[in-house]
Scaffold this motif. Structure first.
Motif, PDB file in Angstrom:
ATOM      1  N   GLY A  92      43.784  31.778  41.778  1.00 34.51           N
ATOM      2  CA  GLY A  92      44.819  31.380  42.710  1.00 34.51           C
ATOM      3  C   GLY A  92      45.345  32.480  43.599  1.00 34.51           C
ATOM      4  O   GLY A  92      46.305  32.273  44.320  1.00 34.51           O
ATOM      5  N   GLY A  93      44.770  33.690  43.583  1.00 33.33           N
ATOM      6  CA  GLY A  93      45.260  34.782  44.414  1.00 33.33           C
ATOM      7  C   GLY A  93      45.011  34.551  45.888  1.00 33.33           C
ATOM      8  O   GLY A  93      44.261  33.666  46.292  1.00 33.33           O
ATOM      9  N   SER A  94      45.656  35.385  46.711  1.00 31.95           N
ATOM     10  CA  SER A  94      45.439  35.305  48.160  1.00 31.95           C
ATOM     11  C   SER A  94      44.039  35.792  48.485  1.00 31.95           C
ATOM     12  O   SER A  94      43.588  36.791  47.927  1.00 31.95           O
ATOM     13  N   PRO A  95      43.367  35.125  49.406  1.00 31.68           N
ATOM     14  CA  PRO A  95      42.007  35.547  49.730  1.00 31.68           C
ATOM     15  C   PRO A  95      42.000  36.830  50.560  1.00 31.68           C
ATOM     16  O   PRO A  95      42.916  37.090  51.336  1.00 31.68           O
ATOM     17  N   ALA A 133      32.626  38.026  54.291  1.00 29.90           N
ATOM     18  CA  ALA A 133      32.806  37.546  52.922  1.00 29.90           C
ATOM     19  C   ALA A 133      34.281  37.269  52.697  1.00 29.90           C
ATOM     20  O   ALA A 133      35.145  37.914  53.275  1.00 29.90           O
ATOM     21  N   ALA A 134      34.531  36.301  51.828  1.00 22.79           N
ATOM     22  CA  ALA A 134      35.895  35.990  51.389  1.00 22.79           C
ATOM     23  C   ALA A 134      35.894  35.999  49.866  1.00 22.79           C
ATOM     24  O   ALA A 134      34.916  35.626  49.228  1.00 22.79           O
ATOM     25  N   SER A 135      37.018  36.442  49.308  1.00 20.57           N
ATOM     26  CA  SER A 135      37.126  36.493  47.864  1.00 20.57           C
ATOM     27  C   SER A 135      38.599  36.480  47.456  1.00 20.57           C
ATOM     28  O   SER A 135      39.449  36.998  48.162  1.00 20.57           O
ATOM     29  N   THR A 136      38.858  35.879  46.314  1.00 21.80           N
ATOM     30  CA  THR A 136      40.210  35.939  45.734  1.00 21.80           C
ATOM     31  C   THR A 136      40.206  36.838  44.507  1.00 21.80           C
ATOM     32  O   THR A 136      41.195  36.935  43.815  1.00 21.80           O
ATOM     33  N   HIS A 137      39.079  37.509  44.279  1.00 22.30           N
ATOM     34  CA  HIS A 137      38.950  38.440  43.151  1.00 22.30           C
ATOM     35  C   HIS A 137      39.159  39.852  43.668  1.00 22.30           C
ATOM     36  O   HIS A 137      38.577  40.247  44.667  1.00 22.30           O
ATOM     37  N   GLY A 138      39.990  40.620  42.984  1.00 24.79           N
ATOM     38  CA  GLY A 138      40.325  41.996  43.294  1.00 24.79           C
ATOM     39  C   GLY A 138      39.324  42.764  43.999  1.00 24.79           C
ATOM     40  O   GLY A 138      39.182  43.430  44.839  1.00 24.79           O
TER      41      GLY A 138
END
Length: 149
Positions: free
Chosen positions: A4-7, A144-149
């Motif tokens: 659920g983090g910000s992308p 690329a997009a990611s919500t992982h650190g």
């Protein structure tokens, strides 16, 4: 599903783009003629800055005969904000079995048979796709997009 983090968004390096292009075998080509734009899915193989594919004779090739410049895209989508996408811009070259580009034609078939061994044989699942082409990767960009650190 992504957490659920910000992308976060970032540019891919050329090496990451090349790796993604080589790992996948389905993409889309976009091309235009006058004020008409079209986009079509294709199967492909990527090697050393070239996208190799095949198609059937028809409207797409007649259009590309007037303007060889096109865009190509492939992506890997795992979730709404967990994806990578590469866009290639370049010119399309038809590869003939005889003539100046016959070596490239044979090499393209060899590469495509690594993905599906029956291409251009009796067991070909799409025997009408007899026109071999390659696209030079003149411009390559990736995001690329990611919500992982």
């Amino acid at each position: 599903m992504a957490s659920g983090g910000s992308p976060s968004f970032r540019e891919l390096t050329r090496e990451e783009c090349d790796t993604l292009l080589a790992r996948n075998h389905v993409g889309r080509i976009a091309f235009s003629y006058h004020d008409h734009v079209d986009i079509e899915p294709i199967n492909y193989v990527y090697e050393d800055g070239w996208i190799y594919g095949r198609t059937s004779d028809g409207t797409k090739l007649r259009t590309l005969a007037h303007n060889r410049w096109l865009a190509f895209e492939t992506d890997e989508v795992r979730a709404l904000f967990d994806w990578q996408s590469v866009v290639v811009k370049g010119a399309l070259y038809i590869l003939e079995a005889a003539g100046a580009r016959s070596e490239a034609h044979d090499h393209a078939i060899e590469l495509m048979r690594r993905v599906h061994a029956e291409i251009l044989t009796q067991g070909d699942p799409a025997p009408h796709r007899t026109v071999i082409f390659r696209i030079h990767a003149d411009q390559v960009t990736g995001r690329a997009a990611s919500t992982h650190g």
